[in-house]
Design a protein around this motif. Structure first.
Motif, short mmCIF file in Angstrom:
data_model
loop_
_atom_site.label_atom_id
_atom_site.label_comp_id
_atom_site.label_asym_id
_atom_site.label_seq_id
_atom_site.Cartn_x
_atom_site.Cartn_y
_atom_site.Cartn_z
N PHE A 207 0.82 -1.22 0.00
CA PHE A 207 0.00 0.00 0.00
C PHE A 207 0.85 1.27 0.00
O PHE A 207 0.45 2.29 -0.55
N LYS A 229 -2.87 9.29 7.62
CA LYS A 229 -2.49 8.27 6.63
C LYS A 229 -1.23 8.66 5.84
O LYS A 229 -1.08 8.33 4.68
N ASN A 257 -3.67 3.49 3.05
CA ASN A 257 -5.13 3.41 3.20
C ASN A 257 -5.52 3.21 4.66
O ASN A 257 -4.67 3.05 5.55
N ASP A 258 -6.81 3.21 4.91
CA ASP A 258 -7.31 3.07 6.29
C ASP A 258 -6.94 1.72 6.89
O ASP A 258 -6.65 1.63 8.09
#
Length: 396
Positions: A207, A229, A257-258
């Motif tokens: 990510f 983030k 990302n979360d």
């Protein structure tokens, strides 16, 4: 023959080559020391040491030293060229006789790009020896004119030719598309992780697009903006963490990302709670418990995760490449992907665009709809099409 990594009094990492008698191979060591002084990275020093040890074993098998290999001053440059050409052929086909080019479709032992790197190490070594007066000059380059057009409108017809050096022993290498894992494969790897630190590691590469040397170099302070983030990739000269490196000095911020954000926050507030460390990624077992993790540890971890996930192989760069492909398929433009991966040149990112044809397929669908026609992709999804194209390219 082997090599050992050592730290100088000034804190620099250097690789020391040893022969079969456990004595330092001084010519190689002097060259590596020269490279270290001139600021070459640890990875470059290590790979050059490995390449030159391979060359030294070849010399040993040929019963000659490095000066005999290149020829004496009065022998001219023919011997040097012939021996270097023979060594280049040996790297491609180690099991055949000298100067015999196979025509029976025999499989190469190494890719052309790998041989180019190994030959470059040897040629650069000899160039260093020539510059220090230990040997005569080596015929390793040819002059090639590079055409440079003037930017001036009035001098549009003027052509400026600049001479560039090109190695005589550089072969044309096949363009290799980077391997990557898909989002579906990554999710299987995520589920196969048995510790939170494992999920954080693969998440940072997939990510965040981080390199493995950047992952092991992260400090807890680099997570100061994790609620937003954002992860800061910072270059440090840390003699206690020799594997840490930021390639091409490509410092910067990456967005995650979360899913990964929550995992990192839980990891820091629970797993790292009460542990005295500045490093984000540490060992939790073994004799090196609570010390910073090494890149080899991560590669071993990825092998284990791949087996659990039913994936043939998994490397750090496959995760980083997966980041690029995941962003590309999600609609991100090349500039955004380039910033996430911290490429110095957007052209580097264009490699991934060659591998994804989703945009092209969508364009053809719209054209077909405008004509009142249907557009079929033979029942394959985008990943299947990309993999099929890669497979066909490998066969060419």
């Amino acid at each position: 023959m082997n090599m050992e990594r050592e730290t100088t009094t000034s804190g620099k990492i250097i690789y020391v080559p040893y022969d079969d008698n456990n004595e330092v191979i001084m010519p190689i060591f002097e060259y590596l020391k020269h490279m270290a002084i001139n600021g070459y990275s640890q990875h470059t020093l290590r790979s050059n040491c490995q390449h030159l040890l391979t060359f030294w074993r070849y010399l040993q098998n040929k019963n000659m030293n490095y000066i005999e290999f290149i020829g004496k001053v009065d022998e001219g440059k023919k011997k040097a060229y012939e021996n270097l050409s023979a060594y280049q052929l040996y790297l491609l086909f180690p099991d055949i006789g000298s100067n015999v080019i196979p025509i029976d479709g025999r499989k190469q032992a190494r890719e052309e790009s790998t041989v180019n790197q190994m030959m470059s190490s040897v040629v650069s070594f000899y160039n260093f020896m020539a510059n220090t007066g230990k040997i005569t000059n080596v015929p390793y380059v040819t002059q090639k004119a590079a055409v440079m057009h003037s930017n001036s409108f009035l001098r549009e017809m003027y052509i400026n030719k600049r001479m560039q050096k090109k190695s005589l022993f550089s072969m044309k290498a096949k363009e290799k598309m980077p391997e990557y894992i898909t989002l579906e494969e990554f999710n299987r790897c995520w589920e196969a992780c048995r510790t939170r630190v494992s999920r954080v590691i693969i998440g940072l590469m997939f990510f965040g697009g981080l390199r493995v040397s950047e992952v092991v170099g992260l400090h807890i302070s680099d997570m100061k903006d994790i609620p937003n983030k954002i992860i800061h990739v910072v270059k440090r000269n840390d003699i206690d963490n020799p594997d840490a490196a930021v390639k091409y000095n490509s410092e910067g911020d990456v967005i995650i990302n979360d899913k990964l954000k929550e995992e990192i926050i839980d990891y820091m507030t629970e797993d790292l709670l009460g542990i005295d460390t500045d490093y984000l990624i540490i060992n939790f077992k073994g004799k090196n418990k609570h010390s910073r993790m090494r890149t080899d540890n991560i590669r071993d971890l990825l092998n284990t995760i791949a087996k659990r996930a039913g994936i043939e192989r998994l490397t750090p760069h496959m995760l980083r490449h997966g980041c690029a492909m995941n962003m590309l398929k999600g609609g991100a433009d090349l500039l955004s992907i380039s910033k996430q991966l911290r490429h110095k040149n957007v052209s580097t990112t264009q490699t991934y665009a060659k591998m994804d044809i989703s945009g092209l397929i969508e364009a053809h669908k719209k054209l077909a709809e405008a004509r009142g026609e249907s557009f079929k992709t033979y029942g394959m999804d985008i990943d299947e099409i990309v993999n099929e194209l890669l497979r066909e390219e490998d066969e060419e």
